[in-house]
Design a protein around this motif. Sequence first.
Motif, PDB file in Angstrom:
ATOM      1  N   GLN A 187      87.022 -35.796  55.713  1.00 45.42           N
ATOM      2  CA  GLN A 187      86.342 -34.685  55.045  1.00 45.42           C
ATOM      3  C   GLN A 187      87.361 -33.841  54.298  1.00 45.42           C
ATOM      4  O   GLN A 187      88.478 -33.671  54.776  1.00 45.42           O
ATOM      5  N   PRO A 188      86.978 -33.295  53.146  1.00 42.08           N
ATOM      6  CA  PRO A 188      87.915 -32.430  52.438  1.00 42.08           C
ATOM      7  C   PRO A 188      88.182 -31.158  53.246  1.00 42.08           C
ATOM      8  O   PRO A 188      87.299 -30.672  53.943  1.00 42.08           O
ATOM      9  N   LYS A 189      89.393 -30.673  53.192  1.00 41.74           N
ATOM     10  CA  LYS A 189      89.758 -29.461  53.946  1.00 41.74           C
ATOM     11  C   LYS A 189      89.093 -28.251  53.276  1.00 41.74           C
ATOM     12  O   LYS A 189      89.268 -28.017  52.087  1.00 41.74           O
ATOM     13  N   PRO A 190      88.322 -27.460  54.033  1.00 42.62           N
ATOM     14  CA  PRO A 190      87.666 -26.302  53.425  1.00 42.62           C
ATOM     15  C   PRO A 190      88.661 -25.202  53.065  1.00 42.62           C
ATOM     16  O   PRO A 190      89.774 -25.168  53.590  1.00 42.62           O
ATOM     17  N   SER A 191      88.237 -24.300  52.183  1.00 44.34           N
ATOM     18  CA  SER A 191      89.079 -23.158  51.816  1.00 44.34           C
ATOM     19  C   SER A 191      89.111 -22.163  52.974  1.00 44.34           C
ATOM     20  O   SER A 191      88.333 -22.267  53.919  1.00 44.34           O
ATOM     21  N   ASP A 192      89.986 -21.150  52.871  1.00 46.81           N
ATOM     22  CA  ASP A 192      90.096 -20.156  53.946  1.00 46.81           C
ATOM     23  C   ASP A 192      88.772 -19.437  54.194  1.00 46.81           C
ATOM     24  O   ASP A 192      88.387 -19.190  55.335  1.00 46.81           O
ATOM     25  N   SER A 193      88.071 -19.072  53.112  1.00 42.16           N
ATOM     26  CA  SER A 193      86.820 -18.330  53.314  1.00 42.16           C
ATOM     27  C   SER A 193      85.753 -19.245  53.934  1.00 42.16           C
ATOM     28  O   SER A 193      84.976 -18.832  54.791  1.00 42.16           O
ATOM     29  N   GLU A 194      85.767 -20.511  53.516  1.00 42.88           N
ATOM     30  CA  GLU A 194      84.838 -21.455  54.144  1.00 42.88           C
ATOM     31  C   GLU A 194      85.170 -21.611  55.626  1.00 42.88           C
ATOM     32  O   GLU A 194      84.290 -21.710  56.465  1.00 42.88           O
ATOM     33  N   MET A 195      86.482 -21.637  55.913  1.00 45.67           N
ATOM     34  CA  MET A 195      86.904 -21.782  57.308  1.00 45.67           C
ATOM     35  C   MET A 195      86.415 -20.609  58.142  1.00 45.67           C
ATOM     36  O   MET A 195      85.984 -20.775  59.274  1.00 45.67           O
ATOM     37  N   GLN A 196      86.512 -19.403  57.581  1.00 52.13           N
ATOM     38  CA  GLN A 196      86.069 -18.229  58.337  1.00 52.13           C
ATOM     39  C   GLN A 196      84.584 -18.341  58.656  1.00 52.13           C
ATOM     40  O   GLN A 196      84.139 -17.975  59.744  1.00 52.13           O
ATOM     41  N   GLN A 197      83.812 -18.846  57.687  1.00 48.58           N
ATOM     42  CA  GLN A 197      82.374 -19.021  57.909  1.00 48.58           C
ATOM     43  C   GLN A 197      82.119 -20.071  58.989  1.00 48.58           C
ATOM     44  O   GLN A 197      81.302 -19.880  59.894  1.00 48.58           O
ATOM     45  N   ILE A 198      82.894 -21.169  58.910  1.00 42.04           N
ATOM     46  CA  ILE A 198      82.728 -22.240  59.905  1.00 42.04           C
ATOM     47  C   ILE A 198      83.047 -21.704  61.299  1.00 42.04           C
ATOM     48  O   ILE A 198      82.330 -21.954  62.270  1.00 42.04           O
ATOM     49  N   ILE A 199      84.141 -20.930  61.382  1.00 43.62           N
ATOM     50  CA  ILE A 199      84.540 -20.393  62.685  1.00 43.62           C
ATOM     51  C   ILE A 199      83.483 -19.424  63.210  1.00 43.62           C
ATOM     52  O   ILE A 199      83.128 -19.441  64.386  1.00 43.62           O
ATOM     53  N   ALA A 200      82.942 -18.592  62.305  1.00 42.88           N
ATOM     54  CA  ALA A 200      81.884 -17.657  62.727  1.00 42.88           C
ATOM     55  C   ALA A 200      80.679 -18.439  63.244  1.00 42.88           C
ATOM     56  O   ALA A 200      80.089 -18.080  64.276  1.00 42.88           O
ATOM     57  N   ASP A 201      80.336 -19.529  62.560  1.00 43.99           N
ATOM     58  CA  ASP A 201      79.209 -20.354  63.019  1.00 43.99           C
ATOM     59  C   ASP A 201      79.506 -20.981  64.376  1.00 43.99           C
ATOM     60  O   ASP A 201      78.642 -21.042  65.250  1.00 43.99           O
ATOM     61  N   GLU A 202      80.746 -21.431  64.532  1.00 42.40           N
ATOM     62  CA  GLU A 202      81.154 -22.033  65.806  1.00 42.40           C
ATOM     63  C   GLU A 202      81.023 -21.013  66.931  1.00 42.40           C
ATOM     64  O   GLU A 202      80.559 -21.328  68.022  1.00 42.40           O
ATOM     65  N   GLN A 203      81.472 -19.789  66.644  1.00 46.22           N
ATOM     66  CA  GLN A 203      81.406 -18.752  67.671  1.00 46.22           C
ATOM     67  C   GLN A 203      79.959 -18.465  68.056  1.00 46.22           C
ATOM     68  O   GLN A 203      79.633 -18.294  69.220  1.00 46.22           O
ATOM     69  N   LYS A 204      79.091 -18.440  67.036  1.00 43.76           N
ATOM     70  CA  LYS A 204      77.670 -18.191  67.300  1.00 43.76           C
ATOM     71  C   LYS A 204      77.112 -19.281  68.217  1.00 43.76           C
ATOM     72  O   LYS A 204      76.413 -19.021  69.176  1.00 43.76           O
ATOM     73  N   LEU A 205      77.490 -20.500  67.881  1.00 46.05           N
ATOM     74  CA  LEU A 205      77.043 -21.647  68.666  1.00 46.05           C
ATOM     75  C   LEU A 205      77.492 -21.504  70.120  1.00 46.05           C
ATOM     76  O   LEU A 205      76.732 -21.698  71.059  1.00 46.05           O
TER      77      LEU A 205
END
Length: 326
Positions: free
Chosen positions: A296-314
């Motif tokens: 998978q392509p490496k996401p940008s920093d802002s995308e990463m922050q969103q992914i991490i926020a989603d992970e935390q929610k999960l």
Amino acid sequence: MNKFKFVFPFLLLTQGVFAWGFYGHKMVNRLAVFSLPPEMFSFYKANIDYLTENSVNPDKRRYSDTAEACRHYIDLDHYEKSLPIDTVPKLWNDAIKKLTKDTLLAYGIVPWHIQVMLTRLTYAFKEKDLDKILRISAELGHYVADAHVPLHASENYNGQFTNQHGIHGFWESRLPELFSADYDLFVGKCMYLNNPLENAWQASEGSFAGIDTVLGFERMLNNNFDVSRKYSIEYKGATQIKTYSKEYALAYHQMLKGQVERRLKESILMVANMWYTAWVNAGQPNLDDLTKDKKQPKPSDSEMQQIIADEQKLLNNNRMIGREEK
Ligand SMILES: [Zn+2]
């Protein structure tokens, strides 16, 4: 008969002396994946559920393996009253010569065990052994996270010498469960460690430096808080549990001024640093053929922050209250 089973306060308050709780360990391993470089990210991301679930294996093993316990801590306050830690040689062989192996095992060996696990992971990468890479990565993450818990650097690890029984689980389980949804756990990119043993030591020394805060602030709070409201009864499924009240936890958490969040972040980054360092030391093997998933392509920093926020929610939706009892 009451359908609710009451858990005796003693059982409840002695739970959680293994560091970070299952919830915290899972979060650390999971979020560490997002600090890895593209060459490692795809493989780790494809196996993120394994790394999350198996982050707690070393604690589960403590019930059956007597050699396991000392790998999770080092009671630096047995050796020193304050930093620096210059009575304990940093190298294992020097430490054995000076202090004897029995003493080291009695007061904990976590920095050295991190080094052992790092070496094992390096070999697993060299062998390109998928199962070993994942198992050792998950467990290395556990020990690194444990080293960041202040009470894992203290003989008074559960406040048992100072009438603060239960504080271990309070700090490492209850607080992250209640407040980590508001933490910013984005730690950026991982780095190569030239001297990982030194970094493992720094983690334990940082924990040692935080012991007074953890114990001292709780003592202080008890003088300014209506102690009849210190505990509350909550439900875990159909089971009633007595735990530190949200009100008390909030007051304590505010006094700590971000200590739990800082130690979690440092754990996450250090876990990624260790994984990365093992991979580099193994000659940067290509991990793509170890995973069925397409790169998978490496996401940008802002995308990463969103992914991490989603992970935390999960994670928060699946949060565990307290720890498994035996
Ligand atoms: Zn542990």
